[in-house]
Scaffold this motif. Structure first.
Motif, PDB file in Angstrom:
ATOM      1  N   ARG A  22     -37.014  20.103  42.905  1.00  0.00           N
ATOM      2  CA  ARG A  22     -36.423  18.844  43.361  1.00  0.00           C
ATOM      3  C   ARG A  22     -36.186  17.939  42.158  1.00  0.00           C
ATOM      4  O   ARG A  22     -37.004  17.856  41.251  1.00  0.00           O
ATOM      5  N   THR A  23     -35.061  17.250  42.178  1.00  0.00           N
ATOM      6  CA  THR A  23     -34.761  16.378  41.041  1.00  0.00           C
ATOM      7  C   THR A  23     -35.538  15.073  41.131  1.00  0.00           C
ATOM      8  O   THR A  23     -35.632  14.340  40.162  1.00  0.00           O
ATOM      9  N   ASP A  24     -36.114  14.798  42.313  1.00  0.00           N
ATOM     10  CA  ASP A  24     -36.861  13.536  42.426  1.00  0.00           C
ATOM     11  C   ASP A  24     -38.360  13.740  42.280  1.00  0.00           C
ATOM     12  O   ASP A  24     -39.158  12.953  42.759  1.00  0.00           O
ATOM     13  N   ARG A  25     -38.746  14.828  41.590  1.00  0.00           N
ATOM     14  CA  ARG A  25     -40.177  14.980  41.293  1.00  0.00           C
ATOM     15  C   ARG A  25     -40.620  13.879  40.339  1.00  0.00           C
ATOM     16  O   ARG A  25     -39.820  13.310  39.603  1.00  0.00           O
ATOM     17  N   LYS A  26     -41.912  13.619  40.367  1.00  0.00           N
ATOM     18  CA  LYS A  26     -42.430  12.618  39.427  1.00  0.00           C
ATOM     19  C   LYS A  26     -42.548  13.264  38.049  1.00  0.00           C
ATOM     20  O   LYS A  26     -43.154  14.336  37.917  1.00  0.00           O
ATOM     21  N   GLN A  27     -41.956  12.603  37.071  1.00  0.00           N
ATOM     22  CA  GLN A  27     -41.898  13.178  35.723  1.00  0.00           C
ATOM     23  C   GLN A  27     -42.487  12.211  34.710  1.00  0.00           C
ATOM     24  O   GLN A  27     -42.442  10.995  34.893  1.00  0.00           O
ATOM     25  N   LEU A  28     -43.004  12.793  33.627  1.00  0.00           N
ATOM     26  CA  LEU A  28     -43.674  11.971  32.612  1.00  0.00           C
ATOM     27  C   LEU A  28     -42.644  11.271  31.731  1.00  0.00           C
ATOM     28  O   LEU A  28     -41.773  11.917  31.137  1.00  0.00           O
ATOM     29  N   VAL A  29     -42.761   9.947  31.647  1.00  0.00           N
ATOM     30  CA  VAL A  29     -41.882   9.148  30.792  1.00  0.00           C
ATOM     31  C   VAL A  29     -42.732   8.090  30.092  1.00  0.00           C
ATOM     32  O   VAL A  29     -43.903   7.885  30.422  1.00  0.00           O
ATOM     33  N   GLY A  30     -42.104   7.420  29.111  1.00  0.00           N
ATOM     34  CA  GLY A  30     -42.730   6.263  28.497  1.00  0.00           C
ATOM     35  C   GLY A  30     -42.245   5.005  29.185  1.00  0.00           C
ATOM     36  O   GLY A  30     -41.164   4.978  29.773  1.00  0.00           O
ATOM     37  N   LEU A  31     -43.057   3.968  29.152  1.00  0.00           N
ATOM     38  CA  LEU A  31     -42.643   2.662  29.672  1.00  0.00           C
ATOM     39  C   LEU A  31     -42.898   1.621  28.582  1.00  0.00           C
ATOM     40  O   LEU A  31     -43.978   1.588  27.999  1.00  0.00           O
ATOM     41  N   LEU A  32     -41.881   0.809  28.311  1.00  0.00           N
ATOM     42  CA  LEU A  32     -42.066  -0.289  27.373  1.00  0.00           C
ATOM     43  C   LEU A  32     -41.898  -1.595  28.147  1.00  0.00           C
ATOM     44  O   LEU A  32     -40.798  -1.890  28.619  1.00  0.00           O
ATOM     45  N   PRO A  33     -42.982  -2.350  28.319  1.00  0.00           N
ATOM     46  CA  PRO A  33     -42.826  -3.654  28.972  1.00  0.00           C
ATOM     47  C   PRO A  33     -41.814  -4.492  28.183  1.00  0.00           C
ATOM     48  O   PRO A  33     -41.822  -4.481  26.954  1.00  0.00           O
ATOM     49  N   VAL A  34     -40.933  -5.170  28.915  1.00  0.00           N
ATOM     50  CA  VAL A  34     -39.914  -5.978  28.236  1.00  0.00           C
ATOM     51  C   VAL A  34     -40.592  -7.017  27.352  1.00  0.00           C
ATOM     52  O   VAL A  34     -40.176  -7.276  26.230  1.00  0.00           O
ATOM     53  N   ASP A  35     -41.679  -7.598  27.847  1.00  0.00           N
ATOM     54  CA  ASP A  35     -42.502  -8.475  27.012  1.00  0.00           C
ATOM     55  C   ASP A  35     -43.497  -7.593  26.260  1.00  0.00           C
ATOM     56  O   ASP A  35     -44.382  -7.004  26.874  1.00  0.00           O
ATOM     57  N   PRO A  36     -43.372  -7.474  24.925  1.00  0.00           N
ATOM     58  CA  PRO A  36     -44.196  -6.512  24.161  1.00  0.00           C
ATOM     59  C   PRO A  36     -45.675  -6.873  24.129  1.00  0.00           C
ATOM     60  O   PRO A  36     -46.478  -6.089  23.635  1.00  0.00           O
ATOM     61  N   GLU A  37     -46.035  -8.034  24.655  1.00  0.00           N
ATOM     62  CA  GLU A  37     -47.451  -8.427  24.674  1.00  0.00           C
ATOM     63  C   GLU A  37     -48.139  -8.000  25.966  1.00  0.00           C
ATOM     64  O   GLU A  37     -49.364  -8.028  26.061  1.00  0.00           O
ATOM     65  N   VAL A  38     -47.361  -7.651  26.967  1.00  0.00           N
ATOM     66  CA  VAL A  38     -47.946  -7.386  28.288  1.00  0.00           C
ATOM     67  C   VAL A  38     -48.515  -5.963  28.341  1.00  0.00           C
ATOM     68  O   VAL A  38     -47.809  -5.003  28.048  1.00  0.00           O
ATOM     69  N   LEU A  39     -49.790  -5.872  28.685  1.00  0.00           N
ATOM     70  CA  LEU A  39     -50.446  -4.568  28.820  1.00  0.00           C
ATOM     71  C   LEU A  39     -50.532  -4.229  30.311  1.00  0.00           C
ATOM     72  O   LEU A  39     -51.164  -4.943  31.084  1.00  0.00           O
ATOM     73  N   LEU A  40     -49.889  -3.136  30.690  1.00  0.00           N
ATOM     74  CA  LEU A  40     -49.894  -2.746  32.105  1.00  0.00           C
ATOM     75  C   LEU A  40     -51.252  -2.137  32.464  1.00  0.00           C
ATOM     76  O   LEU A  40     -51.754  -1.289  31.726  1.00  0.00           O
ATOM     77  N   PRO A  41     -51.842  -2.533  33.584  1.00  0.00           N
ATOM     78  CA  PRO A  41     -53.085  -1.861  33.999  1.00  0.00           C
ATOM     79  C   PRO A  41     -52.796  -0.398  34.361  1.00  0.00           C
ATOM     80  O   PRO A  41     -51.830  -0.114  35.066  1.00  0.00           O
ATOM     81  N   GLU A  42     -53.652   0.497  33.859  1.00  0.00           N
ATOM     82  CA  GLU A  42     -53.492   1.907  34.237  1.00  0.00           C
ATOM     83  C   GLU A  42     -53.682   2.040  35.739  1.00  0.00           C
ATOM     84  O   GLU A  42     -54.536   1.386  36.321  1.00  0.00           O
ATOM     85  N   GLY A  43     -52.875   2.889  36.352  1.00  0.00           N
ATOM     86  CA  GLY A  43     -52.934   3.058  37.805  1.00  0.00           C
ATOM     87  C   GLY A  43     -51.964   2.161  38.549  1.00  0.00           C
ATOM     88  O   GLY A  43     -51.809   2.296  39.768  1.00  0.00           O
ATOM     89  N   SER A  44     -51.293   1.231  37.834  1.00  0.00           N
ATOM     90  CA  SER A  44     -50.335   0.341  38.506  1.00  0.00           C
ATOM     91  C   SER A  44     -49.209   1.146  39.135  1.00  0.00           C
ATOM     92  O   SER A  44     -48.785   2.170  38.597  1.00  0.00           O
ATOM     93  N   GLN A  45     -48.716   0.641  40.258  1.00  0.00           N
ATOM     94  CA  GLN A  45     -47.575   1.273  40.916  1.00  0.00           C
ATOM     95  C   GLN A  45     -46.278   0.832  40.238  1.00  0.00           C
ATOM     96  O   GLN A  45     -46.248  -0.183  39.523  1.00  0.00           O
ATOM     97  N   ILE A  46     -45.224   1.593  40.468  1.00  0.00           N
ATOM     98  CA  ILE A  46     -43.926   1.277  39.864  1.00  0.00           C
ATOM     99  C   ILE A  46     -42.896   1.183  40.990  1.00  0.00           C
ATOM    100  O   ILE A  46     -42.854   2.056  41.868  1.00  0.00           O
ATOM    101  N   VAL A  47     -42.094   0.101  40.967  1.00  0.00           N
ATOM    102  CA  VAL A  47     -41.082  -0.087  42.014  1.00  0.00           C
ATOM    103  C   VAL A  47     -39.714  -0.295  41.371  1.00  0.00           C
ATOM    104  O   VAL A  47     -39.601  -0.515  40.162  1.00  0.00           O
TER     105      VAL A  47
END
Lengths: 938, 93
Positions: free
Chosen positions: A840-865
């Motif tokens: 399936r093309t909509d499988r969950k795949q590993l990517v990088g995420l860069l917060p637009v604000d470079p100071e913001v640290l995302l909590p691990e386990g956060s959901q993505i919308v």
């Protein structure tokens, strides 16, 4: 005023024990329980009920008591003990409970332990039937264990004044116990409750060894011991509990089971009160009434629910001036902290005690736990053992038999049969005693309750559950006793419904208009009586709870201020804070030093498996998604392992040591699991393969030396080794001498930097570590921990199994199609890659995420919308953040994430809900640092 | 605590053993020749009978060998144990 008799009972009147109850200073004698000492002082109100706050007293004399819950305050705080089972000692401090206790704030200083015991015949209960059973088995030569919950043998005989063969029953008991104790191979355990019966003759019993000594308990002796008994045959002589009858306001202090009052009299020399009404459905309460009358209690009346009173007993009562009224019921009581008035047939009778007997319930808990089927005995009004089991026999009143002569005969038969089944021929008959008892409890009337105020008619006194509650349950359509038990909570307190369960079943049957013969009783489960967690834990506390594994370099880490994290059983350095540093600043420093100069870490915990044999290459080809058999000796390859479902289970490197020998590394936490995985396939599917696997994790100390200056440092400590890029290529290994010690050096990198992994025998590990530190000093060599390792690998997009993966992730999802062989005809997981679900093309795949604000640290386990504003729930989640760190190399924060169709979304902006805001993030490739791989060769 | 008779070591407590699911489910000869459904049957589907059930056990805290056992799922009684590669013995249920 004292309620202690001047003579009688197994107490030492010459010795005073001082104790405190609810702040009041009182005294008792050795041989007392807390309950008997309180009753002797006229204290009947023990605590109050859990929901309604009604005063509650002592209902029974033993472990079946539903109400006398206390909190021991000294010597050590212990909640929810029954005053009837706490043996009195000097200095005891206790407090009555309002239904619930509180846990101690301090660790329990006492020791607890466990002991294994094996025997041919286990006898549970040292009453008349159990004693005869044990002696019969012992005389046959069988190894016998006799356990009994009381501090002395005798069972029901302790609560009566009965003569056996024309001498006090205590003498008969003492003779049998003496013979048992002097017989080799026989173990008699007092104060020991068999609380659980399991398969194949496994029985758990709790022995209270020093509880009764209080402050005098020696600190070196385990306070309680769990006996783990494995027996061939068991005789259950667990006795019977008297049950009450339910009527309005049946819960006041001073309302007590008749036989328990008799026990308090004969065993402890305590009178329950001055003036008592007796309410019974059977003969046994008459004996209590007569005994108490002879001891000076004014028996106001015996109300017998049966239409006719038993002639002989009625005559005996008349001779003592006790009035007996047949066909009479107790319909209610009055009083506040103690019963003062009892309503009988419209008449109000003043008294301070009401003794009740509604018949007897055989104690079938262990029999039921052993999966014995129960049968309803309509004459007795109770469930009794309904079948014979091949290894479990029941004797005495636990069968429903209440005549003592019959009980001892059953004991003898059961003891002989058990010994015989265990392979022992009879060793001679044990003579059976003849009792002078006047009372039998058979011939009773089965009466569950007297109609009256249903809201005040208590079925389970501890749970404050009334007849109303039962009727509410049946009215709501509940029919099964199991469901009603859960709906009403009847039978779920500390006493597990010992006195209330049968009555509840009876009231349910009446309400539903069904026969109890057709009802299945609720399942009896261990423990039979409360067992503290401390006893169950035994010695497995603190340091002994679970083995702690440390590496050979551990002392250095400790000396250099490392903080540790637990990885499985391993202690791994987490980071090495310098003065003033927190996790964040220490890790930034460690990362920077490693990427800019040189760092090193202790990688010894990495799982290592030596795989040898003619077919080792073929075997590894099946295990890994990529090819291993064509790896050349001297080379190293990274590999991924999947389950048959195609999901990643582990990764690591494979080193070809020789033609028929490989060294496989696994993640730290999966080392044992992967060895098991290999063994499973070798033994169950491919036994024809010539392959042998052995764990060598602890044989090696492994030190990754990482960073642009690692080559220079290694060159200094390994003078025989040509460390040039040409002579020592990436993903190759050389055996050499490092710091004077034979070593295997691998060129492997888990950070993207030029790096070496130095492996030496564990014995030399610390010395080599220190030599590397010394050689690297001029480059500012920096030890780093697991946190820095995680950041360095995440910057390169290297997944960690169990952090980026969760058993639903394929190598393709991780962007590792390159590690999946197209050439091999088969390997574990290959076929699953062709399943539609895995494509399936909509499988969950590993990517990088860069917060637009470079100071913001995302909590691990956060959901993505997907949207910058949350729509109405349910909100579609695209995935979650798997790793997130600030990065010294990137000068900003970053994260790895599993995202639906992630590979197609690179460049898109997605949103991560953090508290009340939606944080915009840009999706990138998973490799964020040194994408071209320029740093690998230094 | 049930006793499990390891065919190599004799009866030992169940805590020493590791459960391995249904026995005699062989890894397919040629997975690539199977349809998706046939492969899914192998990967995901196992029997769940009420009564005798042949299953795999490993004496993981003992001799570390895999063996097979026939267990009555209603009572947990082990009706037979036999070494890997041996045929399933006849049992009376």
């Amino acid at each position: 005023m004292t309620f202690r008799t001047s003579t009688g009972g197994a107490i030492d009147r010459n010795t005073l024990l001082h104790f405190t109850f609810n702040g009041q200073k009182l005294s008792g004698h050795p041989g007392d329980t807390l309950a008997s000492a309180l009753l002797a002082n006229g204290v009947h109100e023990i605590g109050s009920s859990v929901k309604l706050g009604r005063p509650r007293g002592v209902v029974a004399a033993g472990s079946e008591d539903p109400t006398s819950l206390v909190q021991i305050e000294a010597p050590f705080s212990e909640p929810m003990l029954l005053a009837t089972t706490v043996e009195l000692y000097d200095g005891l401090e206790a407090r009555g409970l309002a239904g619930q206790g509180r846990l101690a704030a301090l660790p329990d200083p006492a020791r607890y332990d466990a002991k294994h015991e094996h025997c041919d015949v286990l006898v549970v209960g040292a009453g008349p039937a159990g004693l005869v059973a044990a002696l019969t088995a012992a005389r046959s030569g069988a190894r016998v264990v006799l356990v009994d919950e009381q501090n002395q043998a005798g069972g029901a005989l302790l609560g009566v004044e009965e003569y056996l063969d024309d001498r006090p029953s205590a003498e008969w008991v003492a003779d049998i116990v003496a013979e048992l104790k002097s017989t080799p191979g026989v173990l008699v355990l007092e104060r020991t409750t068999a609380f659980g019966m399991y398969q194949d003759g496994f029985v758990l019993a709790l022995q209270k060894r020093t509880d009764h000594l209080g402050f005098a308990a020696p600190a070196t002796v385990a306070r309680q011991r769990v006996w783990r008994i494995r027996t061939k045959q068991t005789v259950l002589a667990t006795g019977a509990h008297e049950r009450p009858v339910v009527f309005a306001d049946n819960d006041r202090p001073g309302i007590m089971l008749a036989s328990s009052a008799r026990t308090f009299l004969h065993r402890y020399g305590v009178l329950p009160g001055s003036r008592a009404v007796v309410f019974t459905t059977n003969d046994s309460a008459y004996c209590a009434a007569i005994d108490l009358a002879e001891s000076g209690v004014d028996i106001a009346l015996i109300a017998d629910a049966r239409p006719e009173a038993p002639a002989r007993l009625a005559t005996e009562c008349a001779a003592r001036g006790i009035e007996v009224r047949a066909g009479q019921l107790v319909t209610g009581t009055e009083g506040t902290s103690r019963v003062t008035v009892v309503h009988v047939g419209g008449e109000k009778i003043e008294c301070d005690t009401l003794l009740v007997s509604g018949g007897w319930n055989p104690v079938v808990s262990l029999f039921s736990q052993a999966r014995g089927k129960l049968r309803y005995d309509a004459e007795l009004g109770a469930f009794v053992p309904g079948e014979e089991l091949s290894t479990v026999r029941v004797a005495g009143s636990a069968t429903g038999e209440l005549d003592l002569n019959a009980c001892t005969r059953q004991g003898r038969d059961a003891g002989a049969a058990a010994a015989g089944a265990a392979g022992f021929a009879s060793g001679g008959q044990v003579p059976l005693p003849v009792s002078d008892s006047r009372c039998t409890a058979r011939s009773g009337l089965v009466l569950w309750r007297v109609p009256g105020d249903e809201d005040a008619s208590f079925v389970d006194l501890q749970r404050d559950a009334t007849v109303s509650d039962v009727l509410r349950a049946t009215g709501a359509g509940l029919r099964s006793l199991e469901h009603i038990k859960r709906y009403t909570t009847i039978g779920t307190a500390h006493d597990q419904g010992k006195t209330s369960g049968m009555i509840a079943a009876g009231i349910v049957a009446e309400a539903l208009g069904v026969e109890l013969e057709d009802q299945r009783p609720t399942t009896f489960r261990p423990p039979y009586t409360s067992v503290s967690f401390a006893a169950l834990a035994g010695r497995d506390r603190g340091e002994l709870h679970d083995p702690v594994r440390v590496t050979a370099i551990h002392p250095w880490h400790v000396a250099h201020g490392a903080l540790f994290e637990n990885v499985g059983q391993w202690k791994r350095p987490w980071y090495y804070p310098q003065p003033g540093e927190d996790l964040h600043t220490a890790v930034l420093r460690e990362c920077r030093a490693t990427r800019e100069s040189v760092g090193m870490m202790d990688g010894s915990t990495l799982g290592k498996i030596d795989v040898q044999g003619r077919d080792a290459g073929k075997f590894l080809d099946m295990l890994y998604t990529n090819m291993m058999s064509n790896l050349k000796v001297g080379k190293i390859r990274y590999g991924v392992m999947c389950g048959v479902d195609g999901m990643v289970i582990d990764d690591g490197t494979v080193i070809r040591v020789g033609e028929q020998r490989y060294l496989v590394t696994t993640t730290t936490g999966n080392a044992a699991k992967i060895l098991d995985w290999m063994e499973e396939w070798l033994q169950t599917e491919w036994p024809h393969l010539d392959v042998h696997c052995a764990s060598v994790t602890e044989h090696w100390v492994t030190i990754p030396l990482v960073g642009p200056k690692s080559r220079a440092v290694l060159g200094e400590v390994a003078p025989d080794l040509d460390v040039s890029n040409e002579a020592f290529e990436f993903m190759t290994w050389h055996d050499t001498v490092v710091a004077g010690v034979p070593a295997r050096v691998c060129r492997i990198s888990f950070s993207g930097e030029l790096a070496y992994e130095i492996n030496v025998t564990a014995w030399h590990g610390l010395a080599v570590w220190e030599a590397l530190m010394a050689a690297g000093e001029k480059y500012g060599i920096t030890p780093y921990g697991t946190e820095t390792m995680h950041v360095l690998r995440a910057e390169k997009g290297y997944p960690i199994i169990g952090q980026e993966t969760d058993a639903t992730v394929t190598p393709q999802d991780l962007g590792m199609s390159w590690a999946v062989s197209k050439k091999k005809p088969d390997f574990i997981g290959k076929r699953s890659f062709a399943r539609a679900e895995n494509n399936r093309t909509d499988r969950k795949q590993l990517v990088g995420l860069l917060p637009v604000d470079p100071e913001v640290l995302l909590p691990e386990g956060s959901q993505i919308v997907e949207t910058d504003r949350l729509p109405e729930p349910p909100v579609r989640m695209l995935g979650h953040v798997t790793s997130s760190y600030p990065s010294a190399a990137l000068g900003r924060t970053f994260a790895l994430a599993l995202v639906r169709s992630g590979h197609e979304r690179i460049g898109e902006t997605l949103y991560v809900p953090v508290e009340d805001t939606l944080v915009p993030v840009t999706v990138t490739e998973s490799v964020l640092y040194d994408k071209e791989g320029a740093r690998r060769d230094g | 605590m049930q006793l499990i008779p390891c065919p190599w070591c004799g009866p030992r407590e169940e805590a020493e053993f590791h459960y391995g699911g249904q026995a005699h489910v062989a890894y397919p000869e040629d997975p690539s020749a199977l349809t998706d459904e046939e492969w899914a049957q192998y990967v995901f589907f196992r029997d769940n009978p009420s009564g005798p059930f042949a299953e795999r056990w490993s004496h993981s805290a003992g001799c570390r060998r895999w063996f097979n056992a026939v267990r009555d799922t209603r009572s947990h009684d082990l009706l037979a144990v036999y070494r890997a590669g041996e045929p399933m013995p006849e049992v009376a249920s």
